[in-house]
Design a protein around this motif. Sequence first.
Motif, mmCIF file in Angstrom:
data_model
loop_
_atom_site.group_PDB
_atom_site.id
_atom_site.type_symbol
_atom_site.label_atom_id
_atom_site.label_comp_id
_atom_site.label_asym_id
_atom_site.label_seq_id
_atom_site.Cartn_x
_atom_site.Cartn_y
_atom_site.Cartn_z
ATOM 1 N N ASP A 50 0.754 -1.153 -0.092
ATOM 2 C CA ASP A 50 0.110 0.056 -0.033
ATOM 3 C C ASP A 50 0.899 1.339 -0.086
ATOM 4 O OD1 ASP A 50 1.099 -0.348 2.616
ATOM 5 O OD2 ASP A 50 -0.741 0.319 3.553
ATOM 6 N N GLN A 51 2.055 1.173 -0.517
ATOM 7 C CA GLN A 51 2.917 2.362 -0.353
ATOM 8 C C GLN A 51 2.532 3.376 -1.223
ATOM 9 O OE1 GLN A 51 6.923 1.639 -0.442
ATOM 10 N NE2 GLN A 51 7.655 3.392 -0.905
ATOM 11 N N GLN A 52 2.657 4.576 -0.781
ATOM 12 C CA GLN A 52 2.169 5.743 -1.620
ATOM 13 C C GLN A 52 3.116 6.290 -2.375
ATOM 14 O OE1 GLN A 52 1.520 9.017 1.461
ATOM 15 N NE2 GLN A 52 -0.714 8.692 0.998
ATOM 16 N N ILE A 53 2.587 6.572 -3.753
ATOM 17 C CA ILE A 53 3.664 7.173 -4.657
ATOM 18 C C ILE A 53 4.159 8.652 -4.369
ATOM 19 C CG2 ILE A 53 4.049 7.513 -7.073
ATOM 20 C CD1 ILE A 53 3.959 4.565 -6.156
ATOM 21 N N THR A 54 5.024 8.765 -4.052
ATOM 22 C CA THR A 54 5.604 10.219 -3.665
ATOM 23 C C THR A 54 6.002 11.035 -4.750
ATOM 24 O OG1 THR A 54 7.822 9.437 -3.133
ATOM 25 C CG2 THR A 54 6.131 10.006 -1.270
ATOM 26 N N LYS A 55 5.733 12.143 -4.930
ATOM 27 C CA LYS A 55 6.254 13.119 -6.221
ATOM 28 C C LYS A 55 7.822 13.335 -5.899
ATOM 29 C CE LYS A 55 1.848 15.040 -7.510
ATOM 30 N NZ LYS A 55 1.060 16.256 -7.767
ATOM 31 N N PRO A 56 8.673 13.384 -6.830
ATOM 32 C CA PRO A 56 9.881 14.011 -6.489
ATOM 33 C C PRO A 56 9.992 15.233 -6.178
ATOM 34 C CG PRO A 56 9.775 13.154 -8.929
ATOM 35 C CD PRO A 56 8.293 13.104 -8.323
ATOM 36 N N ASP A 57 10.959 15.743 -5.290
ATOM 37 C CA ASP A 57 11.314 17.005 -4.388
ATOM 38 C C ASP A 57 10.892 18.404 -5.609
ATOM 39 O OD1 ASP A 57 11.528 15.870 -2.121
ATOM 40 O OD2 ASP A 57 13.732 16.035 -2.339
ATOM 41 N N TRP A 58 11.778 18.045 -6.692
ATOM 42 C CA TRP A 58 11.458 19.312 -7.573
ATOM 43 C C TRP A 58 10.032 19.462 -8.099
ATOM 44 C CZ3 TRP A 58 9.473 18.668 -12.302
ATOM 45 C CH2 TRP A 58 9.322 17.222 -12.939
ATOM 46 N N GLU A 59 9.260 18.429 -8.180
ATOM 47 C CA GLU A 59 7.861 18.733 -8.776
ATOM 48 C C GLU A 59 7.079 19.372 -7.668
ATOM 49 O OE1 GLU A 59 4.195 15.835 -10.490
ATOM 50 O OE2 GLU A 59 6.488 15.156 -10.785
ATOM 51 N N ILE A 60 7.227 18.912 -6.280
ATOM 52 C CA ILE A 60 6.598 19.581 -5.147
ATOM 53 C C ILE A 60 6.901 20.915 -5.076
ATOM 54 C CG2 ILE A 60 6.288 19.369 -2.575
ATOM 55 C CD1 ILE A 60 6.799 16.352 -2.867
ATOM 56 N N TYR A 61 8.185 21.334 -5.154
ATOM 57 C CA TYR A 61 8.883 22.550 -4.977
ATOM 58 C C TYR A 61 8.004 23.448 -6.258
ATOM 59 C CZ TYR A 61 11.736 26.557 -5.333
ATOM 60 O OH TYR A 61 12.345 27.839 -5.229
ATOM 61 N N LEU A 62 8.144 22.726 -7.536
ATOM 62 C CA LEU A 62 7.460 23.562 -8.573
ATOM 63 C C LEU A 62 5.916 23.983 -8.575
ATOM 64 C CD1 LEU A 62 8.291 24.574 -11.203
ATOM 65 C CD2 LEU A 62 7.481 22.602 -12.412
ATOM 66 N N HIS A 63 5.183 22.857 -7.655
ATOM 67 C CA HIS A 63 3.775 23.143 -7.610
ATOM 68 C C HIS A 63 3.707 23.937 -6.411
ATOM 69 C CE1 HIS A 63 -0.047 22.187 -5.608
ATOM 70 N NE2 HIS A 63 -0.378 21.910 -6.940
ATOM 71 N N ASP A 64 4.387 23.969 -5.549
ATOM 72 C CA ASP A 64 4.176 25.066 -4.219
ATOM 73 C C ASP A 64 4.716 26.585 -4.788
ATOM 74 O OD1 ASP A 64 3.368 22.930 -2.673
ATOM 75 O OD2 ASP A 64 5.462 22.927 -1.943
#
Length: 103
Positions: free
Chosen positions: A77-91
Motif C-alpha cells: 500500500d505504499q504511497q507514490i511520492t512525487k519528486p522534490d523538484w515537482e513538489i517545489y515547482l507546484h508550491d
Amino acid sequence: MFLLSLSLIADRLMYLILFAIDNLQIKASLLEVCRGENIDANDRLFDRIITGSNRNLRKALLTLEACKVQRYPFADDQQITKPDWEIYLHDTAVKVIQEQTPQ
C-alpha cells in the motif's frame, strides 16, 4: 533567426511526442534498474509509478527513487511520492497565483 530556432525546437519536441515510449518499455527499464540496484519491487508498485509518470521515463525513475527513500522494502500500500523538484515547482506556482496583483 529567432523564428528559425523556435522552428527547430518545435520539430524536436514533435519528434519526442510522436515517439514517446510506451508503458511496457518504462516497466522494462524500471525492472532493469531494480535488478542492477538489487531492489525488490512488485508489479503493482510499477503500475502505479507508470500511471503517475504519464509515459515519462525520467519521471518514473525519479518516482522510483523517491519511493525507495520513503520506505524500503516496499509495501503493497505504499504511497507514490512525487519528486522534490515537482513538489517545489507546484508550491511555487501556487504562491505565484495567490500573490498576483492586478496591473
